[in-house]
Design a protein around this motif. Sequence first.
Motif, short mmCIF file in Angstrom:
data_model
loop_
_atom_site.label_atom_id
_atom_site.label_comp_id
_atom_site.label_asym_id
_atom_site.label_seq_id
_atom_site.Cartn_x
_atom_site.Cartn_y
_atom_site.Cartn_z
N ARG A 60 7.56 6.28 51.10
CA ARG A 60 6.89 5.49 52.14
C ARG A 60 5.57 4.91 51.67
O ARG A 60 5.17 3.83 52.11
CB ARG A 60 6.64 6.36 53.38
CG ARG A 60 7.86 6.82 54.11
CD ARG A 60 8.14 6.00 55.36
NE ARG A 60 7.12 6.16 56.38
CZ ARG A 60 7.24 6.96 57.44
NH1 ARG A 60 8.31 7.69 57.58
NH2 ARG A 60 6.30 7.01 58.34
N GLU A 63 -0.47 6.81 53.86
CA GLU A 63 -0.59 6.86 55.32
C GLU A 63 -1.90 7.56 55.67
O GLU A 63 -2.26 8.56 55.03
CB GLU A 63 0.58 7.66 55.92
CG GLU A 63 1.94 7.08 55.56
CD GLU A 63 3.14 7.88 56.08
OE1 GLU A 63 4.19 7.29 56.25
OE2 GLU A 63 2.99 9.10 56.30
N GLU A 81 -2.10 5.80 63.31
CA GLU A 81 -1.59 5.90 61.95
C GLU A 81 -1.67 4.54 61.28
O GLU A 81 -1.17 3.55 61.82
CB GLU A 81 -0.16 6.42 61.96
CG GLU A 81 0.33 6.72 60.56
CD GLU A 81 1.55 7.63 60.52
OE1 GLU A 81 1.62 8.57 61.32
OE2 GLU A 81 2.41 7.39 59.68
N THR A 83 -0.88 2.29 57.77
CA THR A 83 -0.02 2.31 56.58
C THR A 83 -0.34 1.15 55.63
O THR A 83 0.24 1.08 54.55
CB THR A 83 1.47 2.22 56.98
OG1 THR A 83 1.64 1.09 57.81
CG2 THR A 83 1.93 3.46 57.72
#
Length: 224
Positions: A60, A63, A81, A83
């Motif tokens: 991913r 984060e 959150e 990213t």
Amino acid sequence: MAPGSIEVERKFVPGPGTEERLQELGGILEHQITFRDSYYDTPELDLMRADHWLRHREGRGWELKFLGAAGVSGAHTEYRELTEGPAIVAQLCEVLGTKGQGTGGVAAMLGPLGLEQVASFVTTRSSWKLMFLGAEQESPLRVDLDTADFGYAVGEVEALVHEEAEVPQALEKIHSLSSLLGVQALEKPPAKLIVYLQRFQPQHYQLLLKVKRARERPPGTQQP
Ligand code: V4E
């Protein structure tokens, strides 16, 4: 996850009947994955002490989770959150009180910001999706059943929303599903990272515990 979304979640202790119950409730097992999370902070845990959690998740990328407006209340938590690299770097600079500089992404900023790896572990996750209460037009609830490679298992009922105003409705759904899963009202198991620190880095764990207790102490009261 879209940049800047709000994650409303409630953790619980999964039992032997949890998956069967999810199936009865119409849950769909979307996927089972295994990934490594590596958390980064200063040696004094300046980020975690400010309730900021920077990690690199295998598959991913980077984060950053940090406390939203409502933060922690009762058994649920509400975290923002990020990213996107530039947004993460800007937030890191703000919380660490550093002048924003550099465009090289998060990895290139670790050294200049004094950040180093403080924890790393592998999670095996079963991810369930539930269209709760027949509300097909609404975003689904997710239930993650996690087992970390150091032997700790924890579940999470989670909704993603984009506006603060959507949080109360998301919470209502989370609480309803939690009680259908048999989760006790006061159940509040710790995050995997916290258990990792408790087991393998007790000094870091004690530091976070002290900060948490200070935060929860009523204003005007002194440490005993
Ligand atoms: C927010 C937070 C941490 C970061 C990890 O969050 P978590 O929800 O445990 O991640 P994960 O992998 O289970 O789920 P995903 O992100 O994939 O949905 S670690 C601890 N907290 C909060 C916290 C705190 N501030 N203080 C104490 C003592 N415990 C927990």
